[in-house]
Design an enzyme around this catalytic site. Structure first.
Site, PDB file in Angstrom:
ATOM      1  N   ARG A 147       0.865  -1.180   0.000  1.00  0.00           N
ATOM      2  CA  ARG A 147       0.000   0.000   0.000  1.00  0.00           C
ATOM      3  C   ARG A 147       0.898   1.225   0.000  1.00  0.00           C
ATOM      4  O   ARG A 147       1.849   1.294   0.786  1.00  0.00           O
ATOM      5  CB  ARG A 147      -0.856  -0.023   1.266  1.00  0.00           C
ATOM      6  CG  ARG A 147      -1.886   1.079   1.320  1.00  0.00           C
ATOM      7  CD  ARG A 147      -2.599   1.096   2.666  1.00  0.00           C
ATOM      8  NE  ARG A 147      -2.034   2.116   3.534  1.00  0.00           N
ATOM      9  CZ  ARG A 147      -2.665   2.651   4.571  1.00  0.00           C
ATOM     10  NH1 ARG A 147      -3.884   2.258   4.897  1.00  0.00           N
ATOM     11  NH2 ARG A 147      -2.088   3.564   5.323  1.00  0.00           N
ATOM     12  N   TYR A 159      -2.805  11.979   7.094  1.00  0.00           N
ATOM     13  CA  TYR A 159      -2.963  10.709   7.800  1.00  0.00           C
ATOM     14  C   TYR A 159      -2.425   9.570   6.940  1.00  0.00           C
ATOM     15  O   TYR A 159      -2.603   9.548   5.730  1.00  0.00           O
ATOM     16  CB  TYR A 159      -4.447  10.458   8.114  1.00  0.00           C
ATOM     17  CG  TYR A 159      -4.642   9.207   8.929  1.00  0.00           C
ATOM     18  CD1 TYR A 159      -4.263   9.171  10.261  1.00  0.00           C
ATOM     19  CD2 TYR A 159      -5.167   8.060   8.352  1.00  0.00           C
ATOM     20  CE1 TYR A 159      -4.414   8.020  11.009  1.00  0.00           C
ATOM     21  CE2 TYR A 159      -5.327   6.898   9.107  1.00  0.00           C
ATOM     22  CZ  TYR A 159      -4.946   6.889  10.436  1.00  0.00           C
ATOM     23  OH  TYR A 159      -5.091   5.752  11.172  1.00  0.00           O
ATOM     24  N   ASP A 210      -5.191   3.870   0.128  1.00  0.00           N
ATOM     25  CA  ASP A 210      -6.289   4.101   1.086  1.00  0.00           C
ATOM     26  C   ASP A 210      -6.642   5.591   1.102  1.00  0.00           C
ATOM     27  O   ASP A 210      -5.756   6.431   1.295  1.00  0.00           O
ATOM     28  CB  ASP A 210      -5.813   3.661   2.488  1.00  0.00           C
ATOM     29  CG  ASP A 210      -6.934   3.572   3.507  1.00  0.00           C
ATOM     30  OD1 ASP A 210      -8.020   4.130   3.251  1.00  0.00           O
ATOM     31  OD2 ASP A 210      -6.713   2.952   4.567  1.00  0.00           O
ATOM     32  N   HIS A 212      -9.112   6.788   3.148  1.00  0.00           N
ATOM     33  CA  HIS A 212      -9.609   7.080   4.501  1.00  0.00           C
ATOM     34  C   HIS A 212     -10.916   7.883   4.521  1.00  0.00           C
ATOM     35  O   HIS A 212     -11.051   8.842   5.292  1.00  0.00           O
ATOM     36  CB  HIS A 212      -8.524   7.807   5.308  1.00  0.00           C
ATOM     37  CG  HIS A 212      -7.330   6.951   5.562  1.00  0.00           C
ATOM     38  ND1 HIS A 212      -6.100   7.177   4.992  1.00  0.00           N
ATOM     39  CD2 HIS A 212      -7.178   5.827   6.296  1.00  0.00           C
ATOM     40  CE1 HIS A 212      -5.249   6.251   5.368  1.00  0.00           C
ATOM     41  NE2 HIS A 212      -5.878   5.408   6.154  1.00  0.00           N
ATOM     42  N   GLU A 236      -9.117   2.017  -1.419  1.00  0.00           N
ATOM     43  CA  GLU A 236      -9.827   1.661  -0.177  1.00  0.00           C
ATOM     44  C   GLU A 236     -10.520   2.870   0.438  1.00  0.00           C
ATOM     45  O   GLU A 236      -9.977   3.983   0.407  1.00  0.00           O
ATOM     46  CB  GLU A 236      -8.772   1.114   0.784  1.00  0.00           C
ATOM     47  CG  GLU A 236      -9.244   0.865   2.196  1.00  0.00           C
ATOM     48  CD  GLU A 236      -8.084   0.402   3.073  1.00  0.00           C
ATOM     49  OE1 GLU A 236      -7.074  -0.111   2.543  1.00  0.00           O
ATOM     50  OE2 GLU A 236      -8.194   0.570   4.294  1.00  0.00           O
ATOM     51  N   GLU A 262     -13.336  -1.715   6.975  1.00  0.00           N
ATOM     52  CA  GLU A 262     -12.605  -1.906   8.229  1.00  0.00           C
ATOM     53  C   GLU A 262     -13.375  -1.359   9.428  1.00  0.00           C
ATOM     54  O   GLU A 262     -13.137  -1.801  10.542  1.00  0.00           O
ATOM     55  CB  GLU A 262     -11.198  -1.303   8.155  1.00  0.00           C
ATOM     56  CG  GLU A 262     -11.166   0.206   8.018  1.00  0.00           C
ATOM     57  CD  GLU A 262      -9.749   0.750   7.840  1.00  0.00           C
ATOM     58  OE1 GLU A 262      -8.995   0.197   7.027  1.00  0.00           O
ATOM     59  OE2 GLU A 262      -9.413   1.727   8.526  1.00  0.00           O
ATOM     60  N   ARG A 283     -13.405  -5.486   3.832  1.00  0.00           N
ATOM     61  CA  ARG A 283     -12.264  -5.362   4.755  1.00  0.00           C
ATOM     62  C   ARG A 283     -12.597  -5.646   6.215  1.00  0.00           C
ATOM     63  O   ARG A 283     -11.765  -5.447   7.102  1.00  0.00           O
ATOM     64  CB  ARG A 283     -11.683  -3.944   4.651  1.00  0.00           C
ATOM     65  CG  ARG A 283     -11.231  -3.652   3.286  1.00  0.00           C
ATOM     66  CD  ARG A 283      -9.892  -3.030   3.125  1.00  0.00           C
ATOM     67  NE  ARG A 283      -9.343  -2.305   4.224  1.00  0.00           N
ATOM     68  CZ  ARG A 283      -8.315  -2.746   4.957  1.00  0.00           C
ATOM     69  NH1 ARG A 283      -7.761  -3.910   4.715  1.00  0.00           N
ATOM     70  NH2 ARG A 283      -7.839  -1.995   5.931  1.00  0.00           N
ATOM     71  N   GLU A 339      -4.163  -7.414   5.226  1.00  0.00           N
ATOM     72  CA  GLU A 339      -3.285  -6.296   5.589  1.00  0.00           C
ATOM     73  C   GLU A 339      -2.334  -6.732   6.709  1.00  0.00           C
ATOM     74  O   GLU A 339      -2.729  -7.457   7.621  1.00  0.00           O
ATOM     75  CB  GLU A 339      -4.139  -5.111   6.077  1.00  0.00           C
ATOM     76  CG  GLU A 339      -3.330  -3.887   6.463  1.00  0.00           C
ATOM     77  CD  GLU A 339      -4.207  -2.727   6.946  1.00  0.00           C
ATOM     78  OE1 GLU A 339      -5.403  -2.947   7.216  1.00  0.00           O
ATOM     79  OE2 GLU A 339      -3.682  -1.607   7.036  1.00  0.00           O
ATOM     80  N   TRP A 402     -13.567  11.354   8.535  1.00  0.00           N
ATOM     81  CA  TRP A 402     -12.491  10.402   8.651  1.00  0.00           C
ATOM     82  C   TRP A 402     -12.366   9.748   7.323  1.00  0.00           C
ATOM     83  O   TRP A 402     -13.292   9.355   6.701  1.00  0.00           O
ATOM     84  CB  TRP A 402     -12.839   9.356   9.700  1.00  0.00           C
ATOM     85  CG  TRP A 402     -11.792   9.404  10.682  1.00  0.00           C
ATOM     86  CD1 TRP A 402     -11.879   9.917  11.939  1.00  0.00           C
ATOM     87  CD2 TRP A 402     -10.459   8.994  10.478  1.00  0.00           C
ATOM     88  NE1 TRP A 402     -10.680   9.833  12.517  1.00  0.00           N
ATOM     89  CE2 TRP A 402      -9.779   9.276  11.653  1.00  0.00           C
ATOM     90  CE3 TRP A 402      -9.759   8.422   9.418  1.00  0.00           C
ATOM     91  CZ2 TRP A 402      -8.429   8.998  11.813  1.00  0.00           C
ATOM     92  CZ3 TRP A 402      -8.422   8.167   9.567  1.00  0.00           C
ATOM     93  CH2 TRP A 402      -7.771   8.444  10.771  1.00  0.00           C
TER      94      TRP A 402
HETATM   95  O1  LIG Z   1      -6.206   0.649   6.400  1.00  0.00           O
HETATM   96  C1  LIG Z   1      -5.715   0.897   7.483  1.00  0.00           C
HETATM   97  O2  LIG Z   1      -4.959   0.146   8.078  1.00  0.00           O
HETATM   98  C2  LIG Z   1      -5.986   2.237   8.112  1.00  0.00           C
HETATM   99  O3  LIG Z   1      -7.179   2.742   7.666  1.00  0.00           O
HETATM  100  C3  LIG Z   1      -5.772   2.190   9.612  1.00  0.00           C
HETATM  101  O4  LIG Z   1      -4.635   2.939   9.889  1.00  0.00           O
HETATM  102  C4  LIG Z   1      -6.922   2.718  10.449  1.00  0.00           C
HETATM  103  O5  LIG Z   1      -7.072   4.080  10.247  1.00  0.00           O
HETATM  104  C5  LIG Z   1      -6.699   2.410  11.895  1.00  0.00           C
HETATM  105  O6  LIG Z   1      -6.638   1.023  12.037  1.00  0.00           O
HETATM  106  C6  LIG Z   1      -7.790   3.007  12.754  1.00  0.00           C
HETATM  107  O7  LIG Z   1      -7.804   2.490  14.034  1.00  0.00           O
HETATM  108 MG   LIG Z   2      -7.862   1.726   5.871  1.00  0.00          MG
END
Ligand SMILES: O=C(O)[C@@H](O)[C@@H](O)[C@H](O)[C@H](O)CO
Ligand SMILES: [Mg+2]
Length: 402
Positions: A147, A159, A210, A212, A236, A262, A283, A339, A402
């Site tokens: 990634r 982030y 990703d 987010h 993602e 996730e 996910r 992951e 987020w």
């Molecule tokens: O794909 C991922 O791993 C992220 O989105 C993570 O860093 C996620 O933000 C954290 O696990 C949140 O707790």
């Molecule tokens: Mg993620």
């Protein structure tokens, strides 16, 4: 067999983890991960104050019935706190059942479907050239899939981009730090990153990205279109999924594969996405989606709609979750990818485990159960320390997704 006792262990070997330990009257023990990043103590209390009293004296072999008891039997269904607590119980019960059978968990689930679990690592850099160098490091380590995230010119922090490269920790402060976001700047920059990565590494390695949850559906569609020449394994979390129907817009515009889930905790949050074929990878993972029992249902629905699994595996999911997920991944027919963000040495020492990495794949090992233990004495040396994920504002100060 009866559940004799159960307790919650909170420890912070570099980051917070919440673990449920269940003991039976026959001396077997099972472990489940209950970690919910930034809300750890809420799940610890839910378990200690509201779940454990209902478990004592029950037959731990009735995994399905106990799941239904905790989910269907509660008036307040679902949500991340409840479902992480249920997941912890469910994982610990599967661990006990597999130990009682003398089998690694994947055997109980239906046996091995593959030789190893393909994983993706996290490469990130302040700019494109640093990210290219980081991707090269993962490929040198044998990873087949990486990634890639990079800093965005004009935004002071992003982030997913960290200073510490191999042990990236997203919960970075005891009160949430604030990041600044601009979809325009991001959308202009990201295609350049993948252009460089494909120029440098060709089309052999799988590349992932990703977003987010930061884009609107039409912006996400544009991202997907602009990344098409670089043939990503997936993009993602391109937009929040409270409105599952919004993914129709993205799907109509792009063939870049889509992954999400996730933060999902039940099948109901991805039912439309799966049934309408709006995503390619789901996910959801063991700890936040109700344990093995519920994740298996999600995967079965996904399978009939050509959706594959891609379990979340960031550092805030403990080795207990990773161990259980790897058994699930070894069995699940519609596996996609797993992951893998490596934990710190301190975390690995608190949670001795039988899984290992080799040549781009993780292997769950053949120890009975899920193969992950906890060193309680060591865990007690690392008391809970409050930590939050950052929040995100637009350049004019507006609170953002987020
Ligand atoms: O794909 C991922 O791993 C992220 O989105 C993570 O860093 C996620 O933000 C954290 O696990 C949140 O707790
Ligand atoms: Mg993620």
């Amino acid at each position: 067999m009866k559940i004799r006792s159960a307790k919650v262990i909170v420890t912070c070997p570099g980051r917070n983890f919440v673990t449920l330990k269940i003991e039976t009257d026959e001396g077997l023990t099972g472990l489940g991960d209950a970690t919910l990043n930034g809300r750890e103590l809420a799940v610890a209390s839910y378990l200690t104050d509201h779940v454990i009293p209902c478990l004592i004296g029950r037959d731990p072999q009735q995994v399905e019935d106990i799941w239904q008891y905790l989910y269907r039997g509660a008036y307040w269904r679902g949500g991340p706190v409840t479902m992480s607590a249920i997941a912890a119980v469910d994982t610990a019960l599967w661990d006990i059942k597999a130990k009682a059978a003398g089998m690694p968990l994947y055997q109980l689930l239906g046996g091995r479907s593959r030789n190893g679990v393909m994983v993706y690592g996290h490469a990130n850099g302040a700019d494109i050239s640093e990210t290219v160098d980081e991707v090269a490091k993962f490929l040198d380590l044998g990873y087949k899939a990486v990634r890639a995230q990079c800093g965005i010119p004009g935004l002071p922090s992003t982030y997913g981009v960290s200073r510490d490269k191999m042990f990236y920790e997203p919960a970075d402060a005891d009160l949430p730090t604030e990041n600044v976001w601009s979809s325009e700047k991001y959308l202009d920059h990201v295609p350049q990153l993948f252009e460089r990565l494909r120029e440098k590494f060709g089309f052999g390695p799988h590349l992932l990205h990703d977003a987010h949850h930061r884009l609107t559906p039409i912006e996400a569609a544009r991202l997907g279109k602009s990344l098409e020449p670089y043939r990503l394994f997936w993009m993602e979390d391109v937009t929040p999924a409270e409105n599952q129907a919004a993914f129709r817009t993205i799907r109509q515009h792009t063939v870049t594969p889509i992954a999400i889930g996730e933060i999902f905790n039940t099948l109901w949050q991805c039912r439309t996405l799966i049934e309408e074929g709006l995503i390619d990878y789901i996910r959801a993972t063991v700890v936040h989606a109700g344990g093995i029992t519920h994740l298996r249902r999600i995967a079965t629905l996904a399978d009939i709609h050509h959706v594959r699994t891609g379990c979340h595996g960031a550092t805030d999911l403990s080795p207990v979750c990773m161990g259980a997920a790897l058994h699930f991944d070894t069995w699940v027919p519609n596996f996609g990818i797993q992951e893998y963000m490596t934990h710190t040495e301190e975390t690995d020492a608190v949670f001795p485990h039988s899984y290992w990495f080799e040549d781009g794949y993780l292997h769950p090992g053949d120890a009975p159960g899920h193969g992950v233990d906890i060193d309680e004495e060591l865990a007690a040396k690392y008391p809970y320390s409050r930590a939050y994920l950052p929040v995100n504002r637009l350049e004019d100060g507006t609170m953002y997704n987020w």
